[in-house]
Design a protein around this motif. Structure first.
Motif, short mmCIF file in Angstrom:
data_model
loop_
_atom_site.label_atom_id
_atom_site.label_comp_id
_atom_site.label_asym_id
_atom_site.label_seq_id
_atom_site.Cartn_x
_atom_site.Cartn_y
_atom_site.Cartn_z
N ARG A 148 -7.38 0.52 -1.91
CA ARG A 148 -8.31 1.43 -2.82
C ARG A 148 -8.12 3.08 -2.46
NH1 ARG A 148 -13.45 -1.34 -0.32
NH2 ARG A 148 -14.65 0.72 -1.12
N VAL A 149 -7.44 3.10 -1.59
CA VAL A 149 -6.96 4.67 -1.21
C VAL A 149 -5.61 4.70 -2.07
CG1 VAL A 149 -5.74 6.28 0.62
CG2 VAL A 149 -7.73 4.94 0.94
N SER A 150 -4.66 3.74 -2.20
CA SER A 150 -3.62 4.01 -3.08
C SER A 150 -3.86 3.89 -4.53
CB SER A 150 -2.65 2.68 -2.83
OG SER A 150 -3.06 1.72 -3.38
N ILE A 151 -4.98 3.29 -4.78
CA ILE A 151 -5.56 3.57 -6.34
C ILE A 151 -6.00 4.92 -6.50
CG2 ILE A 151 -7.32 2.99 -7.79
CD1 ILE A 151 -7.38 -0.08 -6.69
N PHE B 267 0.89 -1.28 0.25
CA PHE B 267 -0.13 0.15 0.10
C PHE B 267 0.83 1.27 0.00
CE2 PHE B 267 -2.35 -3.02 3.04
CZ PHE B 267 -3.00 -3.67 1.76
N ASN B 268 2.04 1.52 1.01
CA ASN B 268 2.97 2.35 1.02
C ASN B 268 2.07 3.94 1.22
OD1 ASN B 268 4.86 0.72 0.06
ND2 ASN B 268 5.68 2.04 -1.46
N LEU B 269 1.06 3.50 2.15
CA LEU B 269 0.48 4.80 2.78
C LEU B 269 1.25 5.54 4.12
CD1 LEU B 269 -3.27 3.83 2.54
CD2 LEU B 269 -1.65 5.14 0.61
N VAL B 270 1.08 6.95 4.10
CA VAL B 270 1.57 7.36 5.40
C VAL B 270 0.52 7.02 6.39
CG1 VAL B 270 2.11 9.56 6.69
CG2 VAL B 270 2.95 9.23 4.12
N LYS B 271 0.68 6.12 7.33
CA LYS B 271 -0.35 5.61 8.24
C LYS B 271 -0.94 6.41 9.15
CE LYS B 271 0.51 1.28 7.12
NZ LYS B 271 -0.25 0.49 6.13
N ARG B 272 -0.24 7.56 9.48
CA ARG B 272 -0.69 8.61 10.68
C ARG B 272 -1.32 9.73 9.92
NH1 ARG B 272 1.48 7.95 15.65
NH2 ARG B 272 1.26 10.11 16.10
#
Length: 257
Positions: A161-164, A96-101
């Motif tokens: 889905r956020v990463s998309i 995913f590679n999202l910024v978790k916070r």
């Protein structure tokens, strides 16, 4: 328009990747990917699928050959030229590679960072238009109601889905997805793959996906490329791909979907 459509959006010319320890990741690969294709790359773990994808957007430098993106060499590009080519290539990762916070909105807006000077993104100085673009991208993947949630409050499928949506906000010509459903349950897997297919069909973006599942490849792809030991051993339309050809890609070790 016919000439544009006929010209490949991605061209790999005799591409070889040899790692410092001598391992051959890719071996003399010649491939053309056309505008608007939905290509699925299949093969065993370690066959070179991820190496191939990461070579296309130059997360890996190749050892020999050349890769053209819409007629420009990403292999030879430097500085601003490289950044401009990369703006046209969105990447979706298994992890995913999202910024978790950070909030969902903030994560999706990072798809726009290549269009801003660094100080603006550091202080979250995104335009109203780009915030609207991010919200519309979230709507497209049915995640608009989570816009102010933190990323670490979401399930794995929601994070993907956020990463998309983040890639959509980038407005690329090409989407590369490296095992995007490997850690998801079957229902969520189908949702994520359906989102990618709709983006391909409705927005005309070229999509290349690495998958383990042959069944998913046949359901969603229009073209299958089989990789074994760093070489392309199959390349053809899904509609003409036989079980025998799939078995050949896996050298008799067809993985269960």
């Amino acid at each position: 328009m016919a000439d544009v459509a006929a010209k490949p959006i991605i061209e790999l010319q005799h591409v070889t990747k040899i790692y410092p320890n001598g391992t051959v990741g890719l071996k003399d690969i010649d491939l053309n990917i056309n505008h608007g294709e939905f290509v699925v790359i299949v093969g065993l773990s370690g066959a070179g699928k991820s190496t191939l994808l990461r070579a296309i957007n130059r997360l890996h430098d190749i050892s020999k050959g050349n890769i053209l993106i819409d007629g420009e060499s990403i292999t030879e590009a430097r500085g601003k030229s490289l950044r401009n080519i990369r703006r046209d290539i969105g990447m979706i990762f298994q992890s995913f590679n999202l910024v978790k916070r950070a909030s969902v909105l903030r994560n999706v807006l990072t798809g726009r960072v290549a269009y801003y000077p660094a100080y603006k993104t550091t202080f979250n100085l995104f335009s109203k238009e780009d915030k609207q673009r991010a919200y519309e991208a979230l709507q497209r993947v049915d995640m608009a109601e989570k816009v102010y949630n933190r990323a670490d409050e979401l399930s794995g499928g929601q994070q993907q889905r956020v990463s998309i949506a983040r890639v959509l906000s980038q407005a690329p010509k090409i989407i590369l997805a490296d095992e995007p459903v490997a850690s998801l349950d079957p229902q969520t897997t189908h949702k994520v793959m359906t989102d990618l297919k709709k983006i391909n069909q409705e927005l005309g973006m070229t999509v290349i996906v690495n998958l383990h599942s042959v069944e998913l490849a046949k359901e969603f792809g229009t073209r299958i490329i089989g990789i074994r030991a760093g070489e392309v051993v199959f390349d053809g339309p899904v509609s003409e791909t036989s079980d025998a050809q799939i078995a050949e890609i896996y050298a008799g070790q067809v993985e269960e979907s």
